[in-house]
Scaffold this motif. Structure first.
Motif, mmCIF file in Angstrom:
data_model
loop_
_atom_site.group_PDB
_atom_site.id
_atom_site.type_symbol
_atom_site.label_atom_id
_atom_site.label_comp_id
_atom_site.label_asym_id
_atom_site.label_seq_id
_atom_site.Cartn_x
_atom_site.Cartn_y
_atom_site.Cartn_z
ATOM 1 N N THR A 142 0.840 -1.201 0.000
ATOM 2 C CA THR A 142 0.000 0.000 0.000
ATOM 3 C C THR A 142 0.869 1.243 0.000
ATOM 4 O O THR A 142 0.618 2.189 -0.759
ATOM 5 C CB THR A 142 -0.944 -0.006 1.215
ATOM 6 N N ARG A 146 0.971 4.047 -2.870
ATOM 7 C CA ARG A 146 0.668 5.426 -2.475
ATOM 8 C C ARG A 146 1.775 6.371 -2.958
ATOM 9 O O ARG A 146 1.505 7.449 -3.492
ATOM 10 C CB ARG A 146 0.510 5.532 -0.954
ATOM 11 N N PHE A 179 -7.323 6.230 -3.593
ATOM 12 C CA PHE A 179 -6.256 7.006 -2.955
ATOM 13 C C PHE A 179 -6.432 8.464 -3.348
ATOM 14 O O PHE A 179 -6.158 8.837 -4.482
ATOM 15 C CB PHE A 179 -4.882 6.506 -3.403
#
Length: 181
Positions: A142, A146, A179
């Motif tokens: 993740t 990101r 996101f």
């Protein structure tokens, strides 16, 4: 391996072999007709999807775009290894150049107003270019996505500030994370 798993594995292998035989025969034809879905007179679309080339997600990408976002037949798509990774990865600088040129072309040709970067978990391109350690746990994976999304948004803001940018991460289970940062 239990008997049910062996049977399922056998069926999968046979289906795969059958599909290859059909392909081998079909590709020999001089011409063939495919079904046309929803012909349109529209000349523009507002959305460009940048997705990964991974064959495992083709149905899920279509499900997301058509049935969840309701953009069936109303988006352009570019598929590159790693999706958003292709615009920030320094190992292959020509990828970001090419993607930038395609975005510029589609702004004029189809009047796109937004770009959706759709990455996915368990991505082979990420494993090769970011390293397996960067994806060793769900949290690290993740964090890596990101960071790449942040770089993609930065690139887009610098080169295409007029376009809205969305960054989505799809899991192997179909869960899509949005996101926004």
């Amino acid at each position: 391996m239990n008997i049910i798993n062996k049977i399922l594995q056998f069926i999968t292998i046979k289906q795969h072999q059958h599909n290859h035989k059909i392909f081998d025969e079909a590709i020999k034809l001089a011409q063939f007709q495919v079904k046309v879905h929803k012909p349109t007179n529209r000349r523009y679309t507002e959305t460009l999807l940048v997705s990964c080339v991974d064959f495992r997600f083709r149905n899920e990408v279509e499900e997301l775009m058509s049935n969840f976002l309701h953009l069936e037949g109303d988006y352009d798509e570019i598929a590159l290894p790693g999706a958003s990774l292709s615009i920030v990865e320094k190992k292959y600088p020509e990828w970001s150049i090419a993607l930038g040129e395609v975005i510029e072309l589609l702004k004029g040709l189809h009047h796109i107003k937004r770009v959706i970067f759709l990455d996915h978990r368990d991505c082979g391109a990420y494993k090769i270019m970011k390293g397996k350690k960067a994806l060793a746990t769900r949290e690290l994976e993740t964090k890596t996505h990101r960071s790449v999304f942040k770089g993609a948004r930065k690139f887009m803001k610098e080169h295409f500030p007029e376009l809205k940018v969305y960054t989505l991460l799809m899991g192997m289970d179909g869960l899509v994370e949005n996101f926004k940062d």
